[in-house]
Each structure stands twice: as C-alpha cells, then as structure tokens.
Design a protein around this motif. Structure first.
Motif, PDB file in Angstrom:
ATOM      1  N   ILE A 259       0.821  -1.206   0.000  1.00  0.00           N
ATOM      2  CA  ILE A 259       0.000   0.000   0.000  1.00  0.00           C
ATOM      3  C   ILE A 259       0.856   1.258   0.000  1.00  0.00           C
ATOM      4  CG2 ILE A 259      -0.230  -0.059   2.525  1.00  0.00           C
ATOM      5  CD1 ILE A 259      -2.983   1.255   2.177  1.00  0.00           C
ATOM      6  N   GLU A 260       2.005   1.255   0.700  1.00  0.00           N
ATOM      7  CA  GLU A 260       2.884   2.425   0.717  1.00  0.00           C
ATOM      8  C   GLU A 260       3.415   2.723  -0.680  1.00  0.00           C
ATOM      9  OE1 GLU A 260       2.726   0.058   4.310  1.00  0.00           O
ATOM     10  OE2 GLU A 260       3.824  -0.406   2.465  1.00  0.00           O
ATOM     11  N   GLU A 261       3.709   1.667  -1.436  1.00  0.00           N
ATOM     12  CA  GLU A 261       4.212   1.841  -2.793  1.00  0.00           C
ATOM     13  C   GLU A 261       3.108   2.334  -3.727  1.00  0.00           C
ATOM     14  OE1 GLU A 261       7.636  -1.656  -2.629  1.00  0.00           O
ATOM     15  OE2 GLU A 261       5.546  -2.187  -3.034  1.00  0.00           O
TER      16      GLU A 261
ATOM     17  N   LEU B 270      10.819   7.408  15.892  1.00  0.00           N
ATOM     18  CA  LEU B 270      10.901   5.949  15.836  1.00  0.00           C
ATOM     19  C   LEU B 270       9.661   5.431  15.128  1.00  0.00           C
ATOM     20  CD1 LEU B 270      12.227   5.146  19.441  1.00  0.00           C
ATOM     21  CD2 LEU B 270      13.527   5.556  17.336  1.00  0.00           C
ATOM     22  N   GLY B 271       9.834   5.026  13.868  1.00  0.00           N
ATOM     23  CA  GLY B 271       8.719   4.559  13.055  1.00  0.00           C
ATOM     24  C   GLY B 271       8.445   5.515  11.906  1.00  0.00           C
ATOM     25  N   THR B 272       9.267   5.450  10.852  1.00  0.00           N
ATOM     26  CA  THR B 272       9.098   6.358   9.713  1.00  0.00           C
ATOM     27  C   THR B 272       7.837   6.034   8.926  1.00  0.00           C
ATOM     28  OG1 THR B 272      11.507   6.260   9.518  1.00  0.00           O
ATOM     29  CG2 THR B 272      10.324   7.406   7.775  1.00  0.00           C
ATOM     30  N   TYR B 273       7.582   4.760   8.750  1.00  0.00           N
ATOM     31  CA  TYR B 273       6.503   4.236   7.913  1.00  0.00           C
ATOM     32  C   TYR B 273       6.603   4.854   6.514  1.00  0.00           C
ATOM     33  CZ  TYR B 273       1.889   2.586   6.468  1.00  0.00           C
ATOM     34  OH  TYR B 273       0.866   1.983   5.789  1.00  0.00           O
ATOM     35  N   CYS B 274       5.560   5.497   6.016  1.00  0.00           N
ATOM     36  CA  CYS B 274       5.609   6.032   4.662  1.00  0.00           C
ATOM     37  C   CYS B 274       6.221   7.428   4.606  1.00  0.00           C
ATOM     38  CB  CYS B 274       4.217   6.051   4.048  1.00  0.00           C
ATOM     39  SG  CYS B 274       3.057   7.159   4.898  1.00  0.00           S
ATOM     40  N   GLY B 275       6.554   8.014   5.753  1.00  0.00           N
ATOM     41  CA  GLY B 275       7.176   9.328   5.786  1.00  0.00           C
ATOM     42  C   GLY B 275       6.223  10.474   6.052  1.00  0.00           C
ATOM     43  N   TYR B 276       4.963  10.177   6.366  1.00  0.00           N
ATOM     44  CA  TYR B 276       3.969  11.243   6.581  1.00  0.00           C
ATOM     45  C   TYR B 276       4.345  12.125   7.768  1.00  0.00           C
ATOM     46  CZ  TYR B 276      -0.661  13.409   7.086  1.00  0.00           C
ATOM     47  OH  TYR B 276      -1.693  14.315   7.182  1.00  0.00           O
ATOM     48  N   SER B 277       4.514  11.513   8.941  1.00  0.00           N
ATOM     49  CA  SER B 277       4.865  12.313  10.125  1.00  0.00           C
ATOM     50  C   SER B 277       6.260  12.908  10.002  1.00  0.00           C
ATOM     51  CB  SER B 277       4.759  11.453  11.389  1.00  0.00           C
ATOM     52  OG  SER B 277       5.537  10.280  11.277  1.00  0.00           O
ATOM     53  N   THR B 278       7.120  12.251   9.232  1.00  0.00           N
ATOM     54  CA  THR B 278       8.463  12.792   8.996  1.00  0.00           C
ATOM     55  C   THR B 278       8.381  14.137   8.299  1.00  0.00           C
ATOM     56  OG1 THR B 278       9.191  10.497   8.698  1.00  0.00           O
ATOM     57  CG2 THR B 278      10.739  12.234   8.064  1.00  0.00           C
ATOM     58  N   LEU B 279       7.529  14.239   7.283  1.00  0.00           N
ATOM     59  CA  LEU B 279       7.360  15.515   6.576  1.00  0.00           C
ATOM     60  C   LEU B 279       6.745  16.574   7.481  1.00  0.00           C
ATOM     61  CD1 LEU B 279       6.142  14.529   2.978  1.00  0.00           C
ATOM     62  CD2 LEU B 279       8.459  14.763   3.868  1.00  0.00           C
ATOM     63  N   LEU B 280       5.803  16.157   8.328  1.00  0.00           N
ATOM     64  CA  LEU B 280       5.199  17.109   9.264  1.00  0.00           C
ATOM     65  C   LEU B 280       6.265  17.743  10.155  1.00  0.00           C
ATOM     66  CD1 LEU B 280       2.037  15.099  10.400  1.00  0.00           C
ATOM     67  CD2 LEU B 280       2.005  17.275   9.174  1.00  0.00           C
ATOM     68  N   ILE B 281       7.150  16.907  10.689  1.00  0.00           N
ATOM     69  CA  ILE B 281       8.204  17.413  11.565  1.00  0.00           C
ATOM     70  C   ILE B 281       9.189  18.269  10.791  1.00  0.00           C
ATOM     71  CG2 ILE B 281      10.138  16.748  13.054  1.00  0.00           C
ATOM     72  CD1 ILE B 281       8.568  14.149  13.658  1.00  0.00           C
ATOM     73  N   ALA B 282       9.619  17.771   9.640  1.00  0.00           N
ATOM     74  CA  ALA B 282      10.678  18.442   8.870  1.00  0.00           C
ATOM     75  C   ALA B 282      10.283  19.853   8.459  1.00  0.00           C
ATOM     76  CB  ALA B 282      11.037  17.605   7.647  1.00  0.00           C
ATOM     77  N   GLN B 283       9.032  20.034   8.064  1.00  0.00           N
ATOM     78  CA  GLN B 283       8.632  21.368   7.607  1.00  0.00           C
ATOM     79  C   GLN B 283       8.418  22.343   8.756  1.00  0.00           C
ATOM     80  OE1 GLN B 283       4.939  21.394   5.419  1.00  0.00           O
ATOM     81  NE2 GLN B 283       3.823  20.247   6.967  1.00  0.00           N
ATOM     82  N   ALA B 284       8.335  21.826  10.000  1.00  0.00           N
ATOM     83  CA  ALA B 284       8.168  22.696  11.162  1.00  0.00           C
ATOM     84  C   ALA B 284       9.460  22.912  11.934  1.00  0.00           C
ATOM     85  CB  ALA B 284       7.105  22.113  12.099  1.00  0.00           C
ATOM     86  N   LEU B 285      10.553  22.261  11.521  1.00  0.00           N
ATOM     87  CA  LEU B 285      11.825  22.407  12.224  1.00  0.00           C
ATOM     88  C   LEU B 285      12.335  23.842  12.158  1.00  0.00           C
ATOM     89  CD1 LEU B 285      13.898  19.251  11.154  1.00  0.00           C
ATOM     90  CD2 LEU B 285      13.102  19.792  13.467  1.00  0.00           C
ATOM     91  N   PRO B 286      13.031  24.286  13.198  1.00  0.00           N
ATOM     92  CA  PRO B 286      13.673  25.603  13.130  1.00  0.00           C
ATOM     93  C   PRO B 286      14.866  25.545  12.181  1.00  0.00           C
ATOM     94  CG  PRO B 286      14.317  24.486  15.137  1.00  0.00           C
ATOM     95  CD  PRO B 286      13.277  23.626  14.496  1.00  0.00           C
ATOM     96  N   PRO B 287      15.386  26.689  11.736  1.00  0.00           N
ATOM     97  CA  PRO B 287      16.574  26.691  10.875  1.00  0.00           C
ATOM     98  C   PRO B 287      17.734  25.956  11.539  1.00  0.00           C
ATOM     99  CG  PRO B 287      15.566  28.864  10.908  1.00  0.00           C
ATOM    100  CD  PRO B 287      14.854  28.051  11.946  1.00  0.00           C
ATOM    101  N   GLY B 288      18.345  25.062  10.794  1.00  0.00           N
ATOM    102  CA  GLY B 288      19.440  24.277  11.339  1.00  0.00           C
ATOM    103  C   GLY B 288      19.009  23.057  12.114  1.00  0.00           C
TER     104      GLY B 288
ATOM    105  N   ARG C 270      12.339   0.087  10.594  1.00  0.00           N
ATOM    106  CA  ARG C 270      12.926  -1.248  10.620  1.00  0.00           C
ATOM    107  C   ARG C 270      12.729  -2.015   9.322  1.00  0.00           C
ATOM    108  NH1 ARG C 270      11.296  -4.773  15.133  1.00  0.00           N
ATOM    109  NH2 ARG C 270      12.236  -6.389  13.863  1.00  0.00           N
ATOM    110  N   ASP C 271      11.702  -1.698   8.542  1.00  0.00           N
ATOM    111  CA  ASP C 271      11.416  -2.460   7.320  1.00  0.00           C
ATOM    112  C   ASP C 271      12.106  -1.810   6.122  1.00  0.00           C
ATOM    113  OD1 ASP C 271       9.473  -2.845   4.768  1.00  0.00           O
ATOM    114  OD2 ASP C 271       9.372  -4.599   6.076  1.00  0.00           O
ATOM    115  N   PRO C 272      13.048  -2.475   5.468  1.00  0.00           N
ATOM    116  CA  PRO C 272      13.805  -1.859   4.369  1.00  0.00           C
ATOM    117  C   PRO C 272      12.923  -1.433   3.193  1.00  0.00           C
ATOM    118  CG  PRO C 272      14.895  -3.858   5.137  1.00  0.00           C
ATOM    119  CD  PRO C 272      13.546  -3.827   5.793  1.00  0.00           C
ATOM    120  N   ARG C 273      11.925  -2.236   2.874  1.00  0.00           N
ATOM    121  CA  ARG C 273      11.073  -1.907   1.722  1.00  0.00           C
ATOM    122  C   ARG C 273      10.230  -0.661   2.000  1.00  0.00           C
ATOM    123  NH1 ARG C 273       7.328  -6.408  -1.413  1.00  0.00           N
ATOM    124  NH2 ARG C 273       6.367  -5.002  -2.948  1.00  0.00           N
ATOM    125  N   THR C 274       9.700  -0.561   3.205  1.00  0.00           N
ATOM    126  CA  THR C 274       8.953   0.641   3.588  1.00  0.00           C
ATOM    127  C   THR C 274       9.875   1.845   3.669  1.00  0.00           C
ATOM    128  OG1 THR C 274       7.435  -0.740   4.881  1.00  0.00           O
ATOM    129  CG2 THR C 274       7.403   1.623   5.317  1.00  0.00           C
TER     130      THR C 274
END
Length: 282
Positions: free
Chosen positions: A69-71, A129-147, A155-159
């Motif tokens: 489903i992620e793919e 801890l738990g990237t999954y498809c990267g949804y929450s990763t993008l949420l965090i990344a776009q709200a990070l302060p400069p630097g 843990r799953d290489p394919r995901t």
C-alpha cells in the motif's frame, strides 16, 4: 444364539424422533443469537470496516498488484503532488487515504498537534521511531527551526525505501532528515557514537505501541533525553500502550498530558497522543 455383531452395531444409534428434534433446534438457536450479532455489528461497525480495509482488502490488493500500500500511495503522489512542496504532498496522501485505501498514517488532526509542538519547542534535534511512509516525517521536517535536524528510524527496508523517496521528493536533504534502517532496539544504543546524536529534544514514538516502554527506557539508559525534552507517543489508546502510560505516570520523571483524538477517516474510533515532558533522571 446371539445376534451377529454386524447386526448389533446399530444398537447405540439415536432414535429417529430424537435426531429430528436435534435437526430442528439448530435454526432456532441461530435465530436466537441473530439480534445479538446484529447489535454487535452495528455497535462495532467502524472497527469492522477498519479490519476489512486494513487486513482483508489490503492483502488482496497486495497480491493482485505485487505492490504494498505504501508503494501504491507513493505512485499516486508522484502523479498528483507538487515536488518540493511538503504541504501538498501531505494533502495528497490524505486524499489517497480517504478516497482510495486507508493508509494507517497519522492524519491531519494528529498532525496539527505534532506540528504545533515542534513549532513551540523549536527542537534542535528530533528523533522519530517509526518512519513508515514518511507522513509524520514531513510534518516534523517542515516545522523544524533553521538548522534543525531529524533522525527517523524504520525497521522495514522496503517501507524505508518508499519513505526515503517521499522525503527527498518533498525537498529535504540528508543534512535535515536522515533515515536509519534498523530496529529501534538496535539503533538507540548506537545513536550517540554512530549518528552523533548527543540528545533528542523531541522524540516521536509512532512504530509499535508494545515497544514504547522498552524504547523509552533505552533512551533514558543511554542518557539521550535532556531535562525538558518532549516525548510524543501515538496510538496509546488504540491499539493502546497501557504499560507505557502506567510507567510514565508512576515513575515520577514525566509530566503527562493526553490529547484525545480519533483515527484518521475513522473518527468514531477513539485514540490519543500522549505528551510527556521529561523532568530528568532524579
């Protein structure tokens, strides 16, 4: 002279009237339980839909398409989202989950809680801890302060391969978002020496709720949580992390707050995000 054995074998058989009675009782019992079954299906229809969508239909589509489903979701993003625009990519993933296949992602409601905390805390380093498809990763990344820096562990290489593509498509390089492939139990002890992470100002637990307590204690044991650090844990009510919550409330090292939410696309299924503030090891 006794009756031959072959003729005596039928002695233990039930009389025909009794057999007829048994046969007529089964439908009656089924009808008696029918109202209970209907009541359970109506009361728990949201859980039933979730089960069908995330287990049965997903497995069928995986087999028919040869893709996870992620793919499949990433293929949709490639054709519908704007590269370099993390907000539009997130909206596209939400649309896919709502209209095509439920993605089991964080979703916009919980996402607002996460982004607001990242903006308020302005953490120099975030551990997910738990990237999954990267949804929450993008949420965090776009709200990070400069630097700011984000380390995310899957843990799953394919995901992880799908998440890596999504993160780079959104425009974040490895200096801002570093994806580590491996189990959290193995990665956490190596964060300080191998990944130069001396402390995590904000930690997001979004992998397996049964691993939350173990990983929180690993972070404590390796002195990766500074005083005042924030730990967010998703899915603490559904499917639930009772041992994690009990520890956080009783150990005396955390101030706890619970954000009550529902599952994305299934708001009737109640869930929550636990927000812990680390007071220090004392």
């Amino acid at each position: 002279m006794g009756t031959p054995w072959r003729k005596r074998k039928g002695i233990g058989k039930c009389p025909a009237p009794w057999r007829t009675q048994v046969g007529t009782m089964s439908p009656a019992i089924a009808l008696a339980f029918l109202p209970l079954v209907v009541t359970l299906l109506v009361r728990y229809r949201h859980y039933f839909r979730l089960l069908v969508g995330t287990v049965l239909l997903r497995s069928l589509r995986d087999c028919l398409s040869g893709l996870r489903i992620e793919e499949r979701a990433f293929s949709y993003v490639l054709t519908h989202a704007l590269p370099g625009d993390p907000g539009h990519i997130l909206t596209t993933l939400d649309h896919w989950s709502s209209h095509y296949e439920y993605l089991s992602h964080m979703g916009p409601v919980k996402g607002q809680i996460l982004m607001r905390l990242v903006e308020e805390k302005a953490p120099a380093c975030v551990l997910e801890l738990g990237t999954y498809c990267g949804y929450s990763t993008l949420l965090i990344a776009q709200a990070l302060p400069p630097g700011g820096r984000l380390l995310t562990v899957e843990r799953d290489p394919r995901t992880a391969t799908v998440a890596e593509k999504l993160i780079r498509l959104a425009g974040f390089d490895e200096h801002t978002v570093e994806l580590i492939v491996g189990s959290s139990e193995e990665v956490i002890p190596c964060l300080r020496t191998q990944y130069q992470l001396s402390r995590a100002d904000l930690v997001l637990l979004i992998h397996r709720p049964r691993c939350y307590l173990r990983d929180l204690q690993l972070l404590e044991a390796h002195d990766l949580l500074p005083a005042g650090a924030t730990v967010l844990a998703d899915h603490v009510l559904f499917p639930g992390a009772p041992r994690f919550l009990q520890y956080a409330k009783s150990c005396g090292r955390y101030r706890c707050r619970l954000h009550h939410t529902g599952l994305p696309d299934f708001p009737a299924i109640k869930d929550g995000i636990a927000q812990l503030t680390y007071a220090g090891p004392g």
